[in-house]
Motif scaffolding. Structure first.
Motif, PDB file in Angstrom:
ATOM      1  N   SER A  73       3.478  12.752 -35.334  1.00 35.97           N
ATOM      2  CA  SER A  73       2.914  13.326 -34.118  1.00 35.97           C
ATOM      3  C   SER A  73       2.081  12.294 -33.364  1.00 35.97           C
ATOM      4  O   SER A  73       2.153  12.202 -32.130  1.00 35.97           O
ATOM      5  N   ALA A  77       3.120  11.091 -29.695  1.00 35.48           N
ATOM      6  CA  ALA A  77       2.164  11.408 -28.627  1.00 35.48           C
ATOM      7  C   ALA A  77       1.625  10.144 -27.973  1.00 35.48           C
ATOM      8  O   ALA A  77       1.477  10.082 -26.745  1.00 35.48           O
ATOM      9  N   TRP A 207       1.456  16.384 -28.419  1.00 36.79           N
ATOM     10  CA  TRP A 207       0.965  16.740 -29.752  1.00 36.79           C
ATOM     11  C   TRP A 207       1.309  18.189 -30.106  1.00 36.79           C
ATOM     12  O   TRP A 207       1.625  18.494 -31.253  1.00 36.79           O
ATOM     13  N   ALA A 213      10.823  19.256 -30.487  1.00 40.77           N
ATOM     14  CA  ALA A 213      10.655  18.590 -31.781  1.00 40.77           C
ATOM     15  C   ALA A 213      11.498  19.263 -32.857  1.00 40.77           C
ATOM     16  O   ALA A 213      12.040  18.586 -33.747  1.00 40.77           O
ATOM     17  N   THR A 224       7.429  16.413 -36.636  1.00 44.33           N
ATOM     18  CA  THR A 224       6.077  16.335 -36.107  1.00 44.33           C
ATOM     19  C   THR A 224       5.248  17.482 -36.688  1.00 44.33           C
ATOM     20  O   THR A 224       5.776  18.383 -37.339  1.00 44.33           O
TER      21      THR A 224
END
Length: 276
Positions: A73, A77, A207, A213, A224
């Motif tokens: 993550s 991000a 995030w 994802a 993630t």
């Protein structure tokens, strides 16, 4: 004076509602992470844990590779935030400085694009990533996250760039700077609060994102954090306490980020709102 005191209780009530709405879920999540499964299912419900334990945090890291989810993550991000800032800076500067005939139309299109539901973009994005052979890579998430964050970040930066006098750039270019040099040496530093605001928005968006994802990365080692937390649930079990601990761990990096940059973010949002 009378009007001030008349409005004061309403302001306090509004502030209290916002405080409870923002802090209570996080507080309850934290308290749940310190309870045992037996205590969590006890009736009547207990607000504070009788015997606080960190066993749930240990289980959160041992049951699933939580540290890998966190690293994935953070990597996705960070990369998407950098790419979003780079592209949105050029886009915002062009809109703010160039004599565009359809500036209002361009801004309206940017706003309209930002309202598209993510689920409507899932299939086209998936087909694009599969055609480019990018599935199960960081790039499969970094590129879409960049595109999704661009509208909001561009609008934030446009409002700041509009407020910076052109004379400062002209003076820099007279002293030998190119237009690109004036952008990064003069305009971007002066628009610091706006840049930080855009960066936080892009980072938080990447995030917290779940749908892309889940769809684009099937490899367990590339999951993630939002997707990884769903793996704690079993077919016949739902360990709320362990999941709560994992969620608290996921909230901590964002909380630290906000605490460190809160002054710049608040000033950026306030200044951007006033200029807009």
């Amino acid at each position: 004076m009378a009007q001030l005191f008349t409005g004061l209780p309403l302001r306090l009530i509004a502030a209290g509602v916002l405080l409870i709405n923002g802090l209570f879920p996080v507080l309850w999540l934290f308290l749940t992470s310190l309870k045992s499964e037996l205590e969590l299912t006890r009736t009547p419900i207990t607000w504070l844990p009788d015997r606080p334990t960190i066993a749930n945090y240990v289980d959160a890291f041992s049951d699933q590779p939580l540290h890998i989810f966190l690293m994935n993550s953070f990597a996705v991000a960070t990369l998407s935030t950098i790419s979003t800032l780079l592209v949105s800076t050029f886009a915002a500067y062009a809109i703010a400085r160039l004599q565009l005939r359809f500036r209002a139309l361009i801004l309206s299109v940017i706003i309209a694009v930002s309202t598209f539901p993510l689920v409507t973009l899932l299939v086209p994005l998936f087909e694009t990533m599969r055609a480019l052979n990018l599935l199960n890579t960081y790039t499969a998430l970094v590129l879409p996250y960049t595109v999704l964050s661009l509208p909001v970040c561009t609008l934030v930066l446009v409002s700041f760039f509009d407020g910076i006098p052109r004379d400062l750039e002209n003076a820099a270019m007279v002293d030998g700077c190119t237009r690109l040099g004036a952008l990064f040496r003069v305009v971007v530093p002066l628009a610091g609060p706006g840049v930080f605001t855009a960066a936080i928005l892009a980072f938080v968006n990447a995030w917290d994102e779940f749908l892309l994802a889940l769809s684009f990365n099937a490899s367990p080692m590339l999951r993630t954090l939002p997707v990884g937390i769903t793996l704690y649930q079993g077919e016949f079990a739902f360990p709320w306490t362990v999941i709560s601990a994992a969620l608290v761990v996921g909230i901590v990096p964002l909380a630290i980020l906000i605490v460190i940059f809160q002054e710049r973010v608040v000033s950026g949002l306030t200044a951007g709102g006033m200029k807009g």
